[in-house]
Motif scaffolding. Structure first.
Motif, PDB file in Angstrom:
ATOM      1  N   GLN A   1      47.002 -16.915 -88.397  1.00 50.93           N
ATOM      2  CA  GLN A   1      46.288 -17.247 -87.165  1.00 50.93           C
ATOM      3  C   GLN A   1      45.642 -15.991 -86.553  1.00 50.93           C
ATOM      4  N   LYS A   2      46.365 -14.894 -86.569  1.00 48.50           N
ATOM      5  CA  LYS A   2      45.801 -13.656 -86.031  1.00 48.50           C
ATOM      6  C   LYS A   2      44.613 -13.181 -86.869  1.00 48.50           C
ATOM      7  N   LEU A   3      44.727 -13.330 -88.187  1.00 51.97           N
ATOM      8  CA  LEU A   3      43.620 -12.909 -89.049  1.00 51.97           C
ATOM      9  C   LEU A   3      42.396 -13.793 -88.831  1.00 51.97           C
ATOM     10  N   LYS A   4      42.618 -15.063 -88.594  1.00 50.88           N
ATOM     11  CA  LYS A   4      41.488 -15.976 -88.391  1.00 50.88           C
ATOM     12  C   LYS A   4      40.667 -15.587 -87.165  1.00 50.88           C
ATOM     13  N   THR A   5      41.351 -15.091 -86.156  1.00 51.94           N
ATOM     14  CA  THR A   5      40.639 -14.744 -84.926  1.00 51.94           C
ATOM     15  C   THR A   5      40.074 -13.325 -84.950  1.00 51.94           C
ATOM     16  N   SER A   6      40.590 -12.489 -85.857  1.00 48.74           N
ATOM     17  CA  SER A   6      40.168 -11.079 -85.819  1.00 48.74           C
ATOM     18  C   SER A   6      39.361 -10.640 -87.041  1.00 48.74           C
ATOM     19  N   PHE A   7      39.565 -11.324 -88.174  1.00 52.07           N
ATOM     20  CA  PHE A   7      38.934 -10.855 -89.412  1.00 52.07           C
ATOM     21  C   PHE A   7      37.601 -11.555 -89.638  1.00 52.07           C
ATOM     22  N   LYS A   8      36.569 -10.776 -89.809  1.00 54.38           N
ATOM     23  CA  LYS A   8      35.250 -11.286 -90.149  1.00 54.38           C
ATOM     24  C   LYS A   8      34.894 -10.813 -91.555  1.00 54.38           C
ATOM     25  N   LEU A   9      34.050 -11.595 -92.208  1.00 54.44           N
ATOM     26  CA  LEU A   9      33.686 -11.251 -93.575  1.00 54.44           C
ATOM     27  C   LEU A   9      33.057  -9.868 -93.657  1.00 54.44           C
ATOM     28  N   LYS A  10      32.375  -9.471 -92.590  1.00 56.00           N
ATOM     29  CA  LYS A  10      31.742  -8.151 -92.591  1.00 56.00           C
ATOM     30  C   LYS A  10      32.781  -7.028 -92.616  1.00 56.00           C
ATOM     31  N   HIS A  11      34.042  -7.374 -92.283  1.00 55.80           N
ATOM     32  CA  HIS A  11      35.110  -6.368 -92.314  1.00 55.80           C
ATOM     33  C   HIS A  11      35.636  -6.129 -93.723  1.00 55.80           C
ATOM     34  N   ALA A  12      35.251  -6.960 -94.661  1.00 51.46           N
ATOM     35  CA  ALA A  12      35.891  -6.949 -95.972  1.00 51.46           C
ATOM     36  C   ALA A  12      35.821  -5.583 -96.649  1.00 51.46           C
ATOM     37  N   GLN A  13      34.637  -4.961 -96.625  1.00 54.63           N
ATOM     38  CA  GLN A  13      34.508  -3.665 -97.265  1.00 54.63           C
ATOM     39  C   GLN A  13      35.398  -2.644 -96.584  1.00 54.63           C
ATOM     40  N   VAL A  14      35.408  -2.681 -95.244  1.00 50.55           N
ATOM     41  CA  VAL A  14      36.149  -1.685 -94.477  1.00 50.55           C
ATOM     42  C   VAL A  14      37.644  -1.798 -94.747  1.00 50.55           C
ATOM     43  N   PHE A  15      38.131  -3.059 -94.813  1.00 52.23           N
ATOM     44  CA  PHE A  15      39.570  -3.278 -94.931  1.00 52.23           C
ATOM     45  C   PHE A  15      40.013  -3.612 -96.361  1.00 52.23           C
ATOM     46  N   ALA A  16      39.145  -3.341 -97.337  1.00 55.08           N
ATOM     47  CA  ALA A  16      39.473  -3.713 -98.722  1.00 55.08           C
ATOM     48  C   ALA A  16      40.795  -3.112 -99.167  1.00 55.08           C
TER      49      ALA A  16
ATOM     50  N   SER B   1      35.081 -18.127-100.483  1.00 58.98           N
ATOM     51  CA  SER B   1      34.499 -19.271-101.203  1.00 58.98           C
ATOM     52  C   SER B   1      33.079 -19.529-100.698  1.00 58.98           C
ATOM     53  N   GLY B   2      32.198 -19.740-101.629  1.00 57.64           N
ATOM     54  CA  GLY B   2      30.804 -19.998-101.288  1.00 57.64           C
ATOM     55  C   GLY B   2      29.987 -18.742-101.083  1.00 57.64           C
ATOM     56  N   GLN B   3      30.643 -17.576-101.116  1.00 56.08           N
ATOM     57  CA  GLN B   3      29.894 -16.332-100.963  1.00 56.08           C
ATOM     58  C   GLN B   3      29.348 -15.892-102.323  1.00 56.08           C
ATOM     59  N   SER B   4      28.098 -15.459-102.313  1.00 60.56           N
ATOM     60  CA  SER B   4      27.493 -15.002-103.574  1.00 60.56           C
ATOM     61  C   SER B   4      28.099 -13.692-104.044  1.00 60.56           C
ATOM     62  N   GLU B   5      28.685 -12.944-103.113  1.00 60.20           N
ATOM     63  CA  GLU B   5      29.266 -11.654-103.474  1.00 60.20           C
ATOM     64  C   GLU B   5      30.610 -11.507-102.791  1.00 60.20           C
ATOM     65  N   ARG B   6      31.644 -11.246-103.577  1.00 59.50           N
ATOM     66  CA  ARG B   6      32.974 -11.062-103.018  1.00 59.50           C
ATOM     67  C   ARG B   6      33.234  -9.559-102.872  1.00 59.50           C
ATOM     68  N   PRO B   7      33.261  -9.067-101.662  1.00 58.57           N
ATOM     69  CA  PRO B   7      33.264  -7.621-101.474  1.00 58.57           C
ATOM     70  C   PRO B   7      34.609  -6.929-101.618  1.00 58.57           C
ATOM     71  N   VAL B   8      35.708  -7.680-101.715  1.00 57.35           N
ATOM     72  CA  VAL B   8      37.003  -7.007-101.723  1.00 57.35           C
ATOM     73  C   VAL B   8      37.570  -6.873-103.120  1.00 57.35           C
ATOM     74  N   LEU B   9      37.885  -7.998-103.736  1.00 51.44           N
ATOM     75  CA  LEU B   9      38.517  -7.926-105.048  1.00 51.44           C
ATOM     76  C   LEU B   9      37.693  -7.182-106.093  1.00 51.44           C
ATOM     77  N   PRO B  10      36.392  -7.372-106.151  1.00 53.01           N
ATOM     78  CA  PRO B  10      35.640  -6.632-107.161  1.00 53.01           C
ATOM     79  C   PRO B  10      35.750  -5.115-107.015  1.00 53.01           C
ATOM     80  N   GLU B  11      36.077  -4.640-105.793  1.00 49.21           N
ATOM     81  CA  GLU B  11      36.224  -3.200-105.625  1.00 49.21           C
ATOM     82  C   GLU B  11      37.422  -2.686-106.418  1.00 49.21           C
ATOM     83  N   HIS B  12      38.410  -3.540-106.600  1.00 44.67           N
ATOM     84  CA  HIS B  12      39.585  -3.184-107.391  1.00 44.67           C
ATOM     85  C   HIS B  12      39.753  -4.240-108.489  1.00 44.67           C
TER      86      HIS B  12
END
Length: 782
Positions: free
Chosen positions: A699-714, A745-756
């Protein structure tokens, strides 16, 4: 000697008489038969000899000529030793000096050693060759040299010291004074390798002993020696007191306009190639060669004339197009069927081929290659010795490990210098096709280096010799140790290892197919000193991340070993922080508890003063507990930029875990309270593995995590999931995986897992069967 010389008043009738003393030859012709005629500067064998290109080496040549021209009374030294790494053009300088000395009328003799020529790769013909030349360059000596041969035709079979005495020293002394000192030039001493029955060290030492004998004889001779600074040659100079005291040493690498000289040579030679091949600058092609190409070649040469000459020879091949050949030189891959730098590679292979221990040489080269461009650790520790010496101490190499590499490796100097003199040698070692049997792939070399570092740090800890060696940057160094120890090579090397190993850990373990067992053993044997662990790796994050950023991909295969590493690192932290806390009195303990309450935004206890405090304020209040400060503080700034003191995440995790903090465990509800105070996704992810409330975390992640954060918090996302796996918090691990899977899901580019990408198989396997990760225990939330 002629038959019956000096006899009179007798007659011989008939008979045949042979003068067999010199085999019927004149003394000098006989001497010539025992000399190396190809060793002279003007010999046909060496024609055309290498010499300095016009307008290059000007400062160096002028310096040497001034030294030669000095009156005897003004010259304090009578030997000039010019040394430089391989390929720097020493022989060309020696040739140019010989020609100038000849023009000035002060040349006594020359000897150019050459490794592959049996007449010129040993000392046996040195004296005879110089005596033959001296008989011409100093004419009055001729008669005395001839007389010495007539008196004892077997002189040329005697030991070299006896030859030197009879054929050079006594003849030169016999002619009396000479107006100007005459110069003897010896080039390539390092190529005097001797016969198979003698080591090159012994052969070269013998030559220097002969030169010392000349010096002791007070002759009107000066000697110039040109060679590589091999370890044993330097040792020989230092071991011969008369020679050492009479030698002026000139380091060509440090004392010449290397880049300028190479540029002059390249531009001149390329101009000739362009004229010969009618290279016309076109509107699209531009000037040939372009200035940026020249600059790139200068940079790659690193002062190596052999590199520049090899490139020019390759590009100037009349059977090929110069533009294509220049592109080949810059190509990352060696063109099929030919190597533009074959001549340079052969030189490297020749030098490395002298190694007596192939495996040791490969290890040395792999470690030094890893260090070549390291330079950013000097802010962490006082590195007072070269990369090579640092590695020698850390890896505990035997004394001979670097002995044969000093013409390629910078063994002396400071850490900021590159490992190798020339960038081309780094490129050579990075290519299996070029370095052949001396090649080690970067991953294998890096893991070996990492293992050596951890073993050395463990050794320093267990031997009781380890000290605090990493400073605290802007926060100051609060060590009580004697600052003079920072200049000890061992302390400097320990600082190097402590600063560098985490970089290698992150760099190579993630991509490794397997982790060698000895590497796990090395990690587990190191009793970590957190004063000597670079703060950037742990003071603002949990220690787990340090382990898992390297070992994350190996969690499934080596689950128990990874757990051991996590427990070991945490245990070392807990041991040290408990010891520091145990030294506090009651007031200090209340002060620390107040800091915890303040950071968690709890109601302030009824104590005097505020617990909002700066770093300096903390040190002023707890000045006698600087060790505790290092273990619990975080360097973060407040939003307003103030230097407010914060407790680091690892200390809070220590306090929040009963099994770790024991008597310091604060309150049972600390974990939820910590989670409720943090709304930053990074902090939420830090505490998720310790929480049993997966739904609350999501629940906390849903309210605070945005997809744009993915690279930063990878990194935080991956570390949090891996920590859940290692702590057997199955429900939280699966919940986090599903949460981020849905987010992507539905994103053309997954910014987190592909980094590792190496972690994808781990996650896939865990989603399929968590229990497969815990073969010895029941898979349930811990």
């Amino acid at each position: 000697m002629p038959l019956f010389e000096g006899s009179h008043n007798f007659v011989i009738n008939g008979g045949i008489f042979n003068d067999s003393s010199t085999n019927g030859l004149g003394p000098l012709v006989f001497l010539q038969g025992h000399s190396a005629s190809g060793a002279a500067h003007d010999s046909e064998e060496r024609y055309p000899p290498p010499s300095c290109h016009p307008q290059t080496r000007i400062r160096t040549i002028e310096h040497i000529i001034v030294w030669i021209r000095l009156p005897r009374t003004q010259r304090s030294k009578s030997v000039f030793w010019l040394f430089a790494p391989a390929g720097m053009g020493k022989t060309a300088i020696a040739q140019t000096i010989a020609e100038k000395c000849e023009e000035m009328g002060v040349l006594a003799g020359t000897f150019f050693f050459h490794r592959s020529n049996t007449d010129r790769n040993r000392a046996s013909k040195l004296v005879a060759s110089l005596a033959l030349q001296i008989s011409t360059s100093i004419p009055p000596t001729r008669q005395h040299i001839e007389n010495a041969i007539r008196a004892n035709p077997a002189i040329l079979t005697k030991s070299l010291p006896i030859q030197l005495k009879k054929l050079i020293i006594e003849p030169v002394l016999a002619v009396g004074s000479i107006d100007n000192d005459r110069a003897i030039i010896i080039d390539g001493l390092d190529e005097c390798i001797g016969p198979p029955t003698t080591s090159q060290e012994q052969e070269q030492h013998q030559v220097l002993e002969l030169i010392q004998t000349l010096l002791s004889s007070n002759l009107p001779l000066i000697i110039l020696i040109f060679c590589r600074p091999e370890t044993w040659i330097t040792e020989s100079f230092n071991a011969l007191p008369v020679l050492s005291g009479a030698t002026e040493r000139f380091d060509l690498y440090r004392n010449s306009d290397l880049d300028h000289d190479v540029e002059v040579f390249l531009r001149s030679e390329f101009s000739k190639i362009a004229t010969r091949t009618k290279q016309k600058p076109g509107k699209r092609a531009g000037k040939w060669p372009a200035d940026e190409d020249i600059k790139a070649l200068i940079s790659r040469a690193s002062g190596q004339f052999i590199y520049a000459a090899t490139v020019v020879r390759y590009i100037g091949d009349p059977w090929h197009t110069p533009r294509d050949r220049l592109r080949n030189v810059f190509s990352a891959k060696v063109p099929e069927g030919h190597n533009p730098l074959e001549g340079l590679d052969n030189l490297y292979l020749e030098i490395l081929g002298q190694s007596q221990n192939l495996e040791m040489t490969r290890e040395v080269l792999a470690c030094l290659r890893e260090c070549q461009y390291m330079s950013n650790f000097d802010t962490l520790v006082d590195l007072t010795i070269s990369k090579a010496r640092s590695c020698e101490i850390v890896c505990r190499w035997p004394p001979h490990a670097l002995r044969g590499l000093t013409s390629l490796v910078q063994t002396d100097g400071i850490f900021q210098q590159h490992s190798f003199y020339h960038g081309t040698f780094f490129e050579f070692l990075s290519s299996p096709n070029r370095s052949k049997q001396f090649y080690t792939d970067a991953a294998s070399g890096g893991l070996t280096f990492l293992q050596k570092m951890l073993e050395y740090l463990a050794f320093r800890e267990t031997s009781g010799s380890s000290e605090q060696i990493l400073g605290d940057g802007d926060d100051g160094d609060y060590s009580d140790s004697d600052s003079s120890s920072a200049h000890s090579p061992e302390i400097s090397a320990e600082g190097f290892a402590a600063a560098v190993w985490p970089e290698l850990w992150f760099k190579y373990l993630r991509e490794a197919s397997t982790v060698p067992g000895v590497l796990y053993d090395a990690f587990l044997s190191y009793r970590f000193s957190f004063n000597n662990l670079p703060r950037l790796y742990w003071e603002s994050r949990l220690l787990d991340e340090l382990v898992l950023m390297g070992l994350g991909p190996h969690v499934q295969r080596d689950f128990h070993r990874v757990q051991q590493c996590l427990s070991h690192l945490q245990g070392e932290y807990d041991r040290q922080v408990k010891a520091a806390l145990g030294m506090l009195d009651l007031d200090d303990r209340d002060f620390i508890r107040g800091l915890v309450d303040q950071q968690l935004c709890r109601p302030q206890p009824v104590l005097d003063g505020s617990y909002r405090i700066s770093h300096d304020g903390f040190l002023g209040r707890m000045g006698t507990h600087q060790g505790l400060y290092k273990l619990i503080h975080s360097p973060g700034l407040t939003e307003s930029g103030g230097d407010e003191f914060f407790l680091n995440p690892e200390f809070l995790a220590f306090l929040a875990t009963p099994s770790r903090s024991e008597g310091w465990y604060r309150v049972p509800d600390m974990l939820p309270e910590i989670a409720s105070q943090f709304h930053d996704p990074n902090h939420i992810l830090e505490w998720a593995p310790l929480s049993q409330s997966a739904d609350e975390i999501v629940q906390k992640l849903k309210t605070s995590f945005k997809l744009k954060h993915a690279q930063v918090f990878a990194s935080s996302i991956n570390t949090s999931i891996l920590r859940c796996i290692c702590y057997k918090n199955v429900s939280m691990a699966l919940t986090l995986m599903e949460f981020f899977k849905d987010r992507w899901s539905g994103q053309s580019e997954r910014p987190v897992l592909p980094e590792h990408k190496v972690l994808v198989p781990v996650y896939t396997a865990y989603l399929s069967s968590p229990s497969s990760f815990y073969p010895d225990t029941h898979s349930s939330s811990a």
